[in-house]
Design an enzyme around this catalytic site. Structure first.
Site, PDB file in Angstrom:
ATOM      1  N   ASP A  97       0.829  -1.217   0.000  1.00 14.13           N
ATOM      2  CA  ASP A  97       0.000   0.000   0.000  1.00 14.13           C
ATOM      3  C   ASP A  97       0.863   1.267   0.000  1.00 14.13           C
ATOM      4  OD1 ASP A  97      -2.329   1.501   0.132  1.00 14.13           O
ATOM      5  OD2 ASP A  97      -3.129   0.463   1.876  1.00 14.13           O
TER       6      ASP A  97
ATOM      7  N   ASP B 202     -10.698   2.181  -3.698  1.00 15.14           N
ATOM      8  CA  ASP B 202     -11.340   1.883  -2.411  1.00 15.14           C
ATOM      9  C   ASP B 202     -12.856   1.869  -2.543  1.00 15.14           C
ATOM     10  OD1 ASP B 202      -9.204   1.353  -0.820  1.00 15.14           O
ATOM     11  OD2 ASP B 202      -8.958   3.396  -0.083  1.00 15.14           O
TER      12      ASP B 202
HETATM   13  C1  DGJ Z   1      -5.931   1.834   1.778  1.00 17.85           C
HETATM   14  C2  DGJ Z   1      -6.309   0.637   0.971  1.00 17.85           C
HETATM   15  O1  DGJ Z   1      -6.828   1.026  -0.257  1.00 17.85           O
HETATM   16  C3  DGJ Z   1      -7.301  -0.207   1.756  1.00 17.85           C
HETATM   17  O2  DGJ Z   1      -7.723  -1.306   0.987  1.00 17.85           O
HETATM   18  C4  DGJ Z   1      -6.669  -0.664   3.036  1.00 17.85           C
HETATM   19  O3  DGJ Z   1      -5.595  -1.526   2.780  1.00 17.85           O
HETATM   20  C5  DGJ Z   1      -6.187   0.553   3.827  1.00 17.85           C
HETATM   21  N1  DGJ Z   1      -5.362   1.412   3.050  1.00 17.85           N
HETATM   22  C6  DGJ Z   1      -5.443   0.128   5.066  1.00 17.85           C
HETATM   23  O4  DGJ Z   1      -4.903   1.163   5.750  1.00 17.85           O
END
Ligand code: DGJ
Length: 720
Positions: free
Chosen positions: A477, A546
């Protein structure tokens, strides 16, 4: 595929479908004689942009001389325009010499061609034997500065890869702009399409007419970003999904980029593409060189789908380096949306048990397992299991016992101000000139990956974890952009920070993937802020956004799939109440397929629905979606319904997604399919048996069917 005609001074790249012809003129300036659909041509000279009225001349010892007949710097189509001379269009290469001058005058020196494509040092790049490359050496007329242009054409797909390597053999210069390519087209009659957006609404299609003057898309955020994507294309005004000229562009790079399109001069289109020159300045001492990332051009004279399919097949065959990419990928369950930071050993074990019931084969523990992280305020940089919260060995063992693979979340390029790493090494964080106020986002700083010691620290921590827990999968991430970007150890060379950050990212992910080649990495950046070809080289799939509500994700996935294969697009079923689980799962099938919800809360009926679609995934996905061909049958631009169709390579299986944005009622609609064998008989589940010819000529009769909004109807088509 590559032919040099010495007397005509042309270098012709041709795969029988597309031709790219370069002409080395008598002044040793390399012109683009032709780029487009293959045709039989003996005289490329006739294709040059002539201008006999406004000619450029020069004086030598008082005697006026002419450039080659018809050559005019403003009008000619060039492979490498020279900056600060007659050509006022932007040049891909701009330098400042020791004496402060910006002038360059690049002329052809020599060229060589060969089979294949050379790897780039430290940068992700195309690979494969199904291509040929020509490299052309240019030298600046008045200095020891050299630029080598690499042009590669693929034999089985209309893809061209281009980049420059700039080498300094003389006094120190500063490279102020180092783009990967220039392409001059003899027309500006195109619509220009790019993909703008924001967090949770990434890659929305934006279309406009090319107009006189400059138009550009770019990122200066340190990543390719939520706001624009490096994928963009030009489409002839009359082009459709399967008709007309479309030229797509992308960059194998994950950082700041700029696609620049300058129109109007002689009604042509002048394109430069590569690293964004904003805040960029790279010092080249004597003997040093700079390698630009590869730009990728997809040429289609058969509409947007061909342009997309070229990119898809290039990404699958010639970009992704993960060695299991073509193999079946397990159904993924991710813990994030189900419990966020709120979990312990027992709750995670109960998640695994219930995830298994809906067909999951890989369990991924997302954020919150390390340091003392129970919210997003701490611990990034401390990649040790929080033993008070979790017995991770027990969790991994439980996964294995249930027959599931195990995956874990990292955010390797970040540090929390509240962390052990930061208290040991506050200098590891990238900051600004203001020594008291440091901008944070999501309570975190960006690590200074221009510093190899920082990359090494994170590498050692990740490696230790991987060796101990042996995950099968890592979600990588990146949850903020780069703001201030002063790296004190680079002294006055601050213009190198952005690119060096990306080199640091590639060096870390490259080391880990080389050492653990079976480990699958999924890219992620606060959703889809780093959905790009650079990341795909290392990570065969990327969390697309997301936003998992399929009513909104439909647009994101559809538009993303114009440039990237569905198999690269992380797509999960979540607990959004927009429609039922079977519908949501039908949609997720047209991505990587996974789940992200509290599985303890699923009813028996919901479990049955999910299990049913997981079984379809297991039966068809690898041949049809992961390795098949994608057709865009109905676009969100066209009306209330969207339709995607995937066909297996052998044309025996196909999956169709018919999705409604708004309700579809009392409408005559025959859904004409594509890519099937006209001779085969196909069973369309629930509809009947038809020939491939019938399905593509007449189509599936959807007239009598009433669809509410947010219906995701799946059609399974198999050869009888
Ligand atoms: C952002 C990501 O897009 C989510 O899927 C998740 O992993 C969060 N970060 C976790 O902090």
């Amino acid at each position: 595929m590559i032919k040099y005609n010495q007397s005509a001074r042309t270098i012709k790249l041709s795969n029988g479908s597309v031709d790219y012809v370069l002409y080395i003129n008598n002044d040793n300036i390399v012109e683009t004689a032709y780029f487009g659909k293959s045709f039989k041509c003996e005289n490329y000279n006739a294709l040059r942009n002539y201008n006999t009225v406004f000619v450029d001349t020069y004086f030598v010892d008082g005697e006026e001389k002419y450039y080659e007949h018809g050559f005019n710097f403003q009008a000619s189509r060039l492979e490498l325009g020279s900056h600060a001379r007659i050509d006022k269009r932007c040049s891909p290469v701009i330098i400042r010499r020791g004496n402060g001058s910006y002038e360059t005058d690049f002329r052809y020196v020599s060229h060589a061609s060969y089979k294949g494509i050379k790897p780039l040092n430290g940068l992700p790049c195309a690979h494969g034997e199904n291509c040929e490359t020509v490299e052309i050496l240019f030298k600046d007329y008045t200095s020891e500065l050299y630029a080598t242009l690499f042009v590669t054409l693929f034999s089985d797909k209309d893809i061209i890869v281009k980049n420059f390597v700039i080498r300094n053999g003389g006094e120190r210069v500063e490279l102020l702009c180092a783009k990967s390519m220039q392409l001059d087209l003899p027309s500006m009659d195109y619509d220009w399409v790019h993909f703008g957006g924001r967090w949770s609404e990434e890659r929305q299609l934006k279309r406009s007419l090319l107009h006189d003057g400059a138009q550009q898309v770019s990122s200066n955020r340190g990543v390719s970003s939520h706001y624009e994507n490096p994928f963009t294309y030009l489409q002839a005004k009359d082009a459709t999904a399967d008709y007309g000229e479309v030229i797509g562009f992308n960059l194998i790079y994950s950082g700041n980029f700029k696609f620049d399109c300058e129109c109007g001069v002689w009604q042509g289109t002048h394109i430069t593409y590569g690293i964004n020159e904003e805040d960029f300045c790279w010092t080249l001492n004597n003997g040093e060189s700079f390698t630009t990332p590869q730009a990728v051009i997809s040429y289609s004279y058969a509409g947007t789908d061909k342009m997309s399919q070229n990119f898809h097949s290039f990404i699958k065959d010639n970009l992704i380096s993960y060695r299991h990419d073509r193999e079946y990928k397990p159904v993924l369950f991710n813990s994030w949306e189900g419990c966020y930071f709120d979990f312990g050993t027992d709750s995670i074990i109960s998640y695994i048990d219930d995830a298994a019931k809906i067909g999951s084969e890989l369990f991924v523990l997302d954020d919150g397992w390390f340091g003392v992280r129970n919210d997003d305020r701490t611990s990034l940089g401390d990649w040790k299991v929080n033993g008070k919260k979790l017995d991770l060995h027990k969790v991994v063992e439980h996964c294995r016992k249930k027959g599931l693979k195990f995956g874990i979340w990292f955010e390797p390029e970040m540090v929390s101000p509240v962390s052990e790493l930061y208290s040991r090494h506050s200098d590891y964080a990238l900051k600004g000139e203001n020594k008291t106020e440091h901008t944070a986002h999501r309570h975190q700083y960006v690590l200074d990956f221009t510093n190899p010691a920082v990359v090494d620290d994170i590498y050692c921590q990740m490696r230790t974890f991987i060796v101990e827990y042996k995950p099968d999968y890592v979600k990588w991430d990146y949850n903020r952009m780069v703001y201030e970007h002063v790296s004190p150890r680079l002294g006055s060379r601050q213009g190198e920070v952005y690119h060096r950050l990306i080199l640091g990212y590639y060096s870390l992910i490259g080391r880990l993937t080389a050492e653990f080649p079976d480990l699958m990495i999924e890219g992620c950046a606060g959703g889809g802020a780093r959905f790009d070809m650079g990341t795909l080289y290392y990570a065969p799939q990327i969390w697309t956004s997301d936003e998992s509500n399929p009513a909104r994700r439909l647009f994101i996935n559809y538009y993303t799939s114009l440039g990237y294969p569905l198999s690269t697009m992380g797509t999960h079923v979540n607990d959004s109440t927009i429609t039922d689980y079977e519908n949501k799962a039908n949609f997720a099938l047209f991505g990587t397929y996974g789940y992200e919800m509290n599985p303890n809360k699923l009813t028996e009926e919901q479990c049955t629905q999910l299990k049913k679609v997981a079984d379809i995934y297991k039966q068809y996905h690898n041949a049809v979606v992961n390795n098949g061909t994608l057709y865009h049958l109905l676009s969100p631009e066209d009306g209330n319904a969207v339709c995607l169709q995937c066909v297996s390579q052998d044309k025996t299986q196909s999956l169709v997604l018919f999705a409604t944005i708004a309700s579809e009622r009392e409408k005559y609609r025959f859904l004409r399919l594509k890519g099937l064998n006209p001779e085969y008989n196909y069973r369309v589940e629930g509809e009947g048996i038809y020939t491939g010819e019938y399905l593509s000529t007449v189509g599936i009769n959807m007239c009598s069917q009433w669809f509410n909004e947010h219906t995701f109807r799946l059609l399974i088509i198999t050869r009888e």
